[in-house]
Motif scaffolding. Structure first.
Motif, short mmCIF file in Angstrom:
data_model
loop_
_atom_site.label_atom_id
_atom_site.label_comp_id
_atom_site.label_asym_id
_atom_site.label_seq_id
_atom_site.Cartn_x
_atom_site.Cartn_y
_atom_site.Cartn_z
N ASP A 123 1.45 0.65 -13.26
CA ASP A 123 1.69 -0.23 -12.11
C ASP A 123 2.86 -1.14 -12.42
O ASP A 123 2.83 -1.86 -13.43
N ILE A 180 4.79 -4.17 -10.74
CA ILE A 180 4.58 -5.14 -9.67
C ILE A 180 5.84 -6.00 -9.51
O ILE A 180 6.25 -6.70 -10.45
N ASN A 215 8.03 -10.92 -4.38
CA ASN A 215 8.33 -10.77 -2.95
C ASN A 215 9.82 -10.75 -2.65
O ASN A 215 10.23 -10.21 -1.62
N ILE A 230 12.40 -6.32 -3.15
CA ILE A 230 11.63 -5.35 -2.39
C ILE A 230 12.00 -3.95 -2.85
O ILE A 230 13.18 -3.58 -2.91
N THR A 256 2.89 0.52 -2.64
CA THR A 256 1.99 -0.18 -1.73
C THR A 256 2.10 -1.67 -1.99
O THR A 256 1.91 -2.13 -3.11
N GLU A 257 2.45 -2.42 -0.92
CA GLU A 257 2.56 -3.88 -1.01
C GLU A 257 3.45 -4.31 -2.19
O GLU A 257 3.10 -5.20 -2.97
N ASN A 258 4.58 -3.65 -2.29
CA ASN A 258 5.60 -3.97 -3.29
C ASN A 258 5.15 -3.71 -4.73
O ASN A 258 5.69 -4.27 -5.68
N LYS A 259 4.14 -2.85 -4.88
CA LYS A 259 3.70 -2.40 -6.21
C LYS A 259 3.96 -0.90 -6.32
O LYS A 259 3.45 -0.12 -5.52
#
Length: 271
Positions: free
Chosen positions: A127, A129, A132, A135, A211-214
């Motif tokens: 993963d 991460i 914000n 992107i 998914t969601e910037n991960k």
């Protein structure tokens, strides 16, 4: 007898020390996964997008005298009624900000995964991460420029037509607009002829997903001393300048708990 017991005790101590020394020299069988992100180089120093501001409504009093024969009250009213709301303009600025940053500052993302251990890693999950303000998106995703909800004012259009010698008095224009078979066609929105189709390759040994910037990378197995590179999957779009932390988590069946590390990415700003 006591002397023999003392000798045996000494030998036991020496034997235990030898065993501990041997154990310390034996490397445990385990994978050691190293994940690295390329030195990201952005196209140019970051310069923020300037938001579009909602213009004020106009009236006939705002029209210069030399243009009043070419602009009608209906032109003024139509323009004022076409102005977007503040919420509509804010949504446009958000979309345009991303389009501008993607076009000018995005950078390809290259990820190297290597097994430096002495056994194979199986069912590995990585993963990555992102914060914000960085992107990550599919490199094949087409980012289209959003349509500006603010149209040129009648004054701007008349000035432009005057400069190009195409200005027509309003009474003549009204007649032409009413009788022309092409009336209204130029302002129509035409449908897209096609949309590009992305075909994802089927690969049972690895996969990636955002998914969601991960960004999650799944690898079925990775032999020791072997590596994998992911260099054409994703791009990074910075939303502002600064130094950002990216968290990387690795877990596989052979590891008792996830391995975590932090790397930093610098987005330079314009001087």
């Amino acid at each position: 007898l006591s002397k023999e017991v003392a000798n045996l005790s000494k030998e036991n101590r020496e034997l235990r020390l030898e065993i501990k020394e041997l154990e310390s020299k034996i490397s445990p069988k385990a994978p050691k996964i190293d994940v690295s992100v390329n030195d990201i180089e952005f196209n140019s120093p970051f310069k923020p997008y300037t938001d579009t501001i909602l213009p004020t409504k106009i009236s006939l009093d705002d029209v210069p005298h030399y243009l009043r024969d070419y602009i009608s009250s209906a032109d003024i009213e139509g323009y004022n009624n076409s102005l977007p709301s503040q919420d509509e303009l804010e949504l446009y600025n958000i979309k345009m900000n991303f389009f501008y940053n993607h076009k000018n500052f995005s950078s390809p993302l290259t990820i190297d995964v290597i097994n430096l251990g002495n056994v194979k890693a199986t069912n590995m999950y990585i993963d990555i991460i992102f914060p914000n303000d960085l992107i990550v998106i599919d490199s094949n995703k087409k980012i289209e420029e959003p349509q500006n909800p603010i149209h040129p004012s009648p004054i701007e259009l008349a000035e432009s037509d005057l400069n190009f010698g195409g200005l027509i008095p309003k009474h003549v224009r009204d007649i032409l607009d009413a009788t022309s078979p092409y009336s209204g066609v130029l302002g129509a929105t035409f449908p897209k002829i096609y949309e590009p189709i992305k075909i994802s390759p089927i690969n049972q040994s690895w996969s990636t997903n955002v998914t969601e910037n991960k960004l999650t990378i799944k690898i079925k197995n990775l032999l020791h001393t072997r590596n994998m590179k992911f260099d054409d999957e994703y791009v990074i779009v910075p939303m502002k300048s600064g130094i950002f932390d990216i968290e990387i988590k690795v877990i596989c069946e052979e590891l008792e708990q996830p391995e975590v590390k932090i790397i930093k990415i610098n987005v330079p700003k314009e001087d």
